[in-house]
Each structure stands twice: as C-alpha cells, then as structure tokens.
Design an enzyme around this catalytic site. Structure first.
Site, mmCIF file in Angstrom:
data_model
loop_
_atom_site.group_PDB
_atom_site.id
_atom_site.type_symbol
_atom_site.label_atom_id
_atom_site.label_comp_id
_atom_site.label_asym_id
_atom_site.label_seq_id
_atom_site.Cartn_x
_atom_site.Cartn_y
_atom_site.Cartn_z
ATOM 1 C CG ASP A 1 -1.767 1.175 1.358
ATOM 2 O OD1 ASP A 1 -2.327 1.565 0.331
ATOM 3 O OD2 ASP A 1 -1.895 1.735 2.453
ATOM 4 C CB THR B 1 -1.908 5.446 -1.830
ATOM 5 O OG1 THR B 1 -1.911 4.022 -1.753
ATOM 6 C CG2 THR B 1 -3.039 5.980 -1.012
ATOM 7 C CB THR B 2 0.967 2.725 -5.563
ATOM 8 O OG1 THR B 2 0.679 2.040 -4.358
ATOM 9 C CG2 THR B 2 2.390 2.431 -5.973
ATOM 10 C CG ASP C 1 -6.408 0.629 0.531
ATOM 11 O OD1 ASP C 1 -6.470 1.454 1.452
ATOM 12 O OD2 ASP C 1 -5.384 0.449 -0.147
#
Length: 537
Positions: free
Chosen positions: A70, A103-104, A405
């Site tokens: 994550d 988020t990446t 998530d």
C-alpha cells in the site's frame, strides 16, 4: 549568447536600458535537486503498482516488521528528509484521505510528470509556462474521465463488489478478494444513512483484529465485538440472553480522597467499620444497578482508581450481572451509537431508559483468546463490526489495511456514483485525447501538453513491466486499439495480454482516478514553483 556576454561586460555606469546578465544557476540547481529527490521517492514505490506489483518489507528501528504494498503505508513509514520529497509523502496521504485507494498510482504519476517537467525545463521552457500547462491539463483530463465513466446504482451490488475486488487484487491478501470484497460492500451499505445517502463515515465500521485462524475466517458481525474477556473472576455469567446493557463511566469501587494521603487506623473496630462501610457502599450501588433490570455492564477504563474491585465483582456476579471492564474511552461513542443507549456518568442517573437491549451477549473462544459478542441489538445504530482473522500479525495488519482500502473504494462509489475501467485504460485514453488536443493549441502550451500526455503512459507501462510483460509492445498495441475507438481496452495482467477490461470486471471508482490526477498535478506544480530553499535556524 554574444549579446548576453556583451551585456555582462558592459560597464556598470551605463544606462539601465542595457540587458544585464542574471545568474539563474542556483535556481535551476535547486529545482533540479527537488525534482530528482521527489522522483527517487516515486521510483521507490513504482515496483509495487498493480496486481503483480512487489511487496515491500519495512523494518523499523525497534524491530517491528511490516509487509505491505500500500503506497501510503510505505511512504508514511519511510524517513524522508528532503523537503520536496516529503511533499510526495503528503501527496499519497491526501489521496488516502480523499479516495482511500490509488495511493501508489498518484505518486508514480507525479514522478512521471516531474520527469517530463525536468526535460522541458532543460529545454529552456519557463517553469510558470510548464505549471500553467499542467493546470489546463488537469482540468481537461477530468473532463475526459467523466466522458469515459459509466453511471452506477447503489442497488447494483455486483458492480460494487467488482470494484472492491479490483482494489483488493493488488494487495498481499488478493487470494481472499472473493470473501473480503462482498464483506466490504455489505459493511458500507449497512452504515449508509438513507437521510444522507452520499455521506459515509468509515468510523462507523469498526475493524477488530484477532490472531489465529486464517483470513477465510473473517466475518461481518451485525452487532458489537469486544476483544476482551468477560470479568468472571468471581464466577459471574458468561452468556446472557435478553440482555439489558448499561454503559457506565463511573467506578464501582470504594471512593478515594481527591488528594494523596494515608489514613492511619489504630483500632480494630475502626478497621471493621471501614470494611463494612465499603461493603455497604458497593452493595448499595449494585442494588441500584440491579433494580433497573440491567444484566450486562460495560465499564469504561478508569485512570484515577480501579473501575471494579474483587469485592464489587463478587457482588455483581451474585446479582447475575455480566461485566466487561476496561472499555476504551474513545470506543464509548461507537458503543453507545451501536447499542442505541446513553452513557451513564453517575450512579444517581442510572435509569432504565438509558439502557440498550440485545438478544444475546456471550463470550466466544476465538483462536487462543476470547472475545465478547453482542448480537440481535434492538433499534441498532447504523454501525457494523468486522472481525478480521489471520495466522500471524503481518497478515492480520495487511488484511486490515486492504480491507480499509476496499471500504474506501465503496465509499467513493457511494459519494460519486460512476465507474471507469481499470488496467491502464483511462490513462492511455487520456494520453491519446490530450495528444490530439495539443495539436489544436498554439505555442509553448501545445509543446508542454504533448510532453505531459506521454507522461501519463507511465501507469500502463509500469503495470506491464511489473507483470513481466514487454512494456513497449504492450503500450504500443494499447495505443493502436484506443486509436481504433476501443476506449475500454486495457492490460489484462492475469492473461498477460490486452483485452476489454470491463468484460474482465476490472473496474474502479471515477473519484479515485480524478483525485489522483488533480492531486498529482497540484503537487508537481508546487514543486516547479519553488526556486530556492532557505534554511532558518
């Protein structure tokens, strides 16, 4: 160049109309240092993008180990010292807050845009021109994404599950996505308030982690779960049906003085009298509690003195009252909302109308420990609990992060009810349409937008690279298929080829992509505008 040299050589005393030579070397160096530092951070998480992305093992100084892919977790745990690189950490944090997933992606996008900005700057484009082009690009990409989006109804549970499963597929616990995705969807749909259908507070979904078993044993509990044992040192009940539950914030123990002092008792009769008074005091409290018909007590953790003593536990056990002590202060709000009762701050205010009602309160053995489950709550608030299980602490923590998530993805869909294809399809489509738009523009802006349009291809490129495919061939083929009008074509990582991604059920919320683009461009614009770093003591 000769003109500049001549201007530099011109005597100082001459009129101010002559051009003077300004040294911009330091500004360029600072800008370049910032961009390189931020790109280094982006490259660190780039390998963990997508379903075939690698995981990172984070070892902290105190020996704690975390295995995750994550992006927000990785960057939060990294010790980044360079100020511009810290901005990327904040970027992934704000994407986590806004959308919860991607988020990446947002960091990889920012890294790619920075790379293009650097090549534009070294070609002599002014930073402001690059920044303005980025701003226009962000507005245009959001329009393109809206054009690709597919509307969705909340009643379409399958579509919600597909998008939650897509989010889970890139996690360590991806093999359990068929279990966790429906669980996340049910949890969010249960806490959605019909009066405010577009507001979802994920604090209403409580995640309780319990070691033991496998992730398969994870379950959704319509009720309350406490990761504690029942206090049965005095032989009290461990299961109560038709429970009347009180949440109390006072202590059932002998009172203490406000100041620190010691009392010296010199006489046995006085000693007996103290003990007798203590007994009567506690007995009086227990009788008042019992008089309301209450048979389950949840006692808030106390700092000043013991919440319960052995003596009070003994009396409560005799009164057949089940006691759960040490309920955390910050859990009280969630507990009272779920049980639809009021916290009681003083024994004098102990009345029946403040109690909550449930069909069953029982202690259950789970793994090597015990938990307390409260089920069948009457007039239950819109909250729910997920009991996450895992064979070791690393899997357990990662399962919790992945579930968070997935919950965020469902929340995005509740807030903004549109889906788009995943698998690099939207990025290639944006890149294609922006490239066509750049040809219509004039001057420097056209040049900048053409460069940035190519930068968006980093997502499908990285997806293919991480899956061990040939990225150049895949991205070229993707461009070709999109140019023929197949806008939902993307990389199918499982089959290692290009297919219509919607048919493969790889979908994501529109909000994840739009917020990723807008936040990434905003962050890159901020980094471009910085031309000096001043340290202050």
């Amino acid at each position: 160049m000769a003109a500049v040299a001549a201007a530099a050589a011109a005597p100082r005393g001459s009129s101010s109309k002559t051009e003077s030579y300004v040294d911009t070397k330091r500004r360029d160096d600072v800008r370049q240092a910032n961009i390189l530092a931020a790109r280094a951070v982006a490259d660190a998480v780039r390998t963990s993008l997508g379903p075939k992305g690698m995981d990172k093992m984070i070892a902290s100084a105190n020996g704690e180990v975390i295995i995750t892919n994550d992006g927000a977790t990785i960057l939060n745990k990294m010790e980044v010292l360079q100020p511009a690189a810290k901005m990327l950490v904040d970027l992934s944090r704000s994407q986590d807050a806004a959308a919860g997933d991607g988020t990446t992606t947002v960091v990889v996008l920012a890294g790619s845009l920075l790379r293009c900005s650097l090549s534009l700057l070294s070609a002599g484009v002014h930073p402001t021109a690059v920044s303005d082009a980025l701003h226009r690009l962000a507005l245009r990409t959001v329009d393109i994404l809206h054009g690709m989006a597919i509307p969705l109804e909340l009643s379409d549970r399958d579509a919600l599950i597909k998008s939650a499963a897509t989010s889970l597929n890139s996690k360590v616990v991806s093999q359990y996505s068929s279990l966790l995705a429906p669980l996340a969807v049910d949890a969010v749909l249960f806490v959605v308030d019909p009066a405010h259908p577009d507001l979802v507070d994920l604090r209403d979904v409580k995640i309780v982690k319990k070691l033991g078993g496998t992730v398969d044993d994870t379950e959704l509990v319509k009720g309350l779960v406490f990761d504690k044992k029942v206090s049965h040192s005095a032989g009290g009940p461990t299961r109560v049906e038709n429970a009347k539950i009180a949440v109390i914030q006072f202590q059932i123990s002998p009172p203490k003085t406000d100041i620190e002092q010691s009392i010296v008792v010199s006489d046995y009769t006085q000693m007996d009298r103290i003990l007798r008074e203590e007994r009567n005091y506690i007995l009086g409290m227990v009788k008042k509690i019992k008089a309301t018909g209450c048979n389950v007590l949840l006692i808030q953790k106390s700092i000043l003195r013991d919440a319960v003593t052995d003596l009070s536990l003994h009396y409560l056990a005799k009164a057949k009252i089940l006691v759960i002590k040490d309920v955390e202060r910050d859990e009280i709000e969630f507990v009272t909302k779920t049980l639809n009762c009021l916290p009681i701050a003083n024994i004098e205010h102990f009345r029946e109308e403040k109690l909550g009602f449930a069909n069953c309160v029982e202690e259950v053995s789970v793994g090597d420990g015990k938990i307390v489950k409260i089920t069948g709550i009457k007039d239950m608030g819109r909250t729910t609990t997920v009991l996450v299980r895992g064979s070791n602490q690393l899997v357990l923590d990662e399962a919790e992060r992945s579930l968070h998530d997935a919950l965020c993805v469902v929340r995005c869909l509740v807030n903004k009810r549109f889906l788009i294809a995943g698998g690099g399809a939207p990025e290639i489509e944006m890149s294609r349409q922006l490239g066509a738009w750049a040809k219509e523009l004039q001057g420097m802006e056209s040049y900048c937008i053409k460069e940035f349009a190519e930068a968006l291809e980093v997502i499908p490129y990285t997806l293919a690279e991480n899956a061990g495919l040939n990225p150049i061939a895949i991205v070229t083929e993707l461009r070709n298929r999109h140019a023929q009008g197949e806008i939902n074509t993307g990389i199918n990582v499982r089959k290692g080829q290009i297919t219509n991604i919607l048919e493969e059920n790889v979908v994501q919320p529109l909000l994840v992509s739009t917020s990723a683009i807008t936040l990434a461009t905003e962050c890159v614009r901020m980094i471009l505008k910085i031309d000096d770093i001043i340290t202050v003591r």
